[in-house]
Design a protein around this motif. Structure first.
Motif, PDB file in Angstrom:
ATOM      1  N   SER A 104       0.824  -1.210   0.000  1.00  0.00           N
ATOM      2  CA  SER A 104       0.000   0.000   0.000  1.00  0.00           C
ATOM      3  C   SER A 104       0.858   1.259   0.000  1.00  0.00           C
ATOM      4  N   ILE A 152       2.131   1.713  -3.521  1.00  0.00           N
ATOM      5  CA  ILE A 152       1.064   2.234  -4.381  1.00  0.00           C
ATOM      6  C   ILE A 152       0.881   3.731  -4.126  1.00  0.00           C
ATOM      7  N   GLY A 153       0.894   4.131  -2.873  1.00  0.00           N
ATOM      8  CA  GLY A 153       0.733   5.539  -2.531  1.00  0.00           C
ATOM      9  C   GLY A 153       1.853   6.416  -3.060  1.00  0.00           C
ATOM     10  N   ALA A 189      -5.404   3.187  -8.351  1.00  0.00           N
ATOM     11  CA  ALA A 189      -4.643   2.848  -7.150  1.00  0.00           C
ATOM     12  C   ALA A 189      -5.568   2.351  -6.037  1.00  0.00           C
ATOM     13  N   ALA A 190      -6.745   2.957  -5.927  1.00  0.00           N
ATOM     14  CA  ALA A 190      -7.712   2.503  -4.919  1.00  0.00           C
ATOM     15  C   ALA A 190      -8.160   1.072  -5.214  1.00  0.00           C
ATOM     16  N   GLY A 229      -5.226  -1.291  -4.545  1.00  0.00           N
ATOM     17  CA  GLY A 229      -5.075  -1.431  -3.099  1.00  0.00           C
ATOM     18  C   GLY A 229      -6.107  -2.369  -2.496  1.00  0.00           C
ATOM     19  N   SER A 230      -7.340  -2.263  -2.962  1.00  0.00           N
ATOM     20  CA  SER A 230      -8.393  -3.158  -2.467  1.00  0.00           C
ATOM     21  C   SER A 230      -8.117  -4.602  -2.851  1.00  0.00           C
ATOM     22  N   GLN A 251      -5.164  -6.010  -3.604  1.00  0.00           N
ATOM     23  CA  GLN A 251      -4.023  -6.575  -2.871  1.00  0.00           C
ATOM     24  C   GLN A 251      -4.389  -6.863  -1.426  1.00  0.00           C
ATOM     25  N   PHE A 252      -5.207  -6.027  -0.817  1.00  0.00           N
ATOM     26  CA  PHE A 252      -5.648  -6.291   0.555  1.00  0.00           C
ATOM     27  C   PHE A 252      -6.462  -7.582   0.608  1.00  0.00           C
ATOM     28  N   ASP A 312     -13.271   2.009  -0.437  1.00  0.00           N
ATOM     29  CA  ASP A 312     -11.960   2.550  -0.822  1.00  0.00           C
ATOM     30  C   ASP A 312     -12.087   3.558  -1.954  1.00  0.00           C
ATOM     31  N   SER A 355     -11.379   7.437  -1.278  1.00  0.00           N
ATOM     32  CA  SER A 355     -10.263   7.995  -2.048  1.00  0.00           C
ATOM     33  C   SER A 355     -10.720   9.200  -2.845  1.00  0.00           C
TER      34      SER A 355
END
Length: 98
Positions: free
Chosen positions: A3, A6-7, A22-23, A26-27, A29-30, A70, A74
């Protein structure tokens, strides 16, 4: 760490597609990391390919809620930053290359 990486890719952009992408990444990968950790630590599913598929399938309803929140948050937070940097704190404005 994923994360954070990504940020850091968003540091110099206000592009809504990049932020939304990216959001979503991120979701995803989580979802993948937490479900694999749950599978490894739990005996609820067999530690086979079939068990992994069952574990991920059981997590899908939660994934949609995570993804929606997310993307919405975001949009709100990055949009608020963009608006404030144009109106209140101009020193926070991201320099857009010409």
């Amino acid at each position: 760490m994923v994360s954070v990486w990504i940020g850091t890719r968003l540091r110099d952009t206000e592009n809504p597609l990049a932020i939304g992408g990216a959001a979503i990444v991120g979701s995803v990968q989580f979802f993948l990391i937490t479900n694999s950790a749950w599978l490894a630590a739990s005996n609820l599913y067999p530690h086979t390919l079939q068990g992994m598929l069952q574990c991920y399938a059981a997590g899908i309803p939660f994934f949609w809620r995570t993804l929606a929140s997310d993307v919405v948050y975001s949009g709100v937070l990055f949009g608020l930053h963009a608006w404030l940097s144009r109106t209140v704190a101009r020193s926070e404005r991201i320099a857009v290359p010409a």
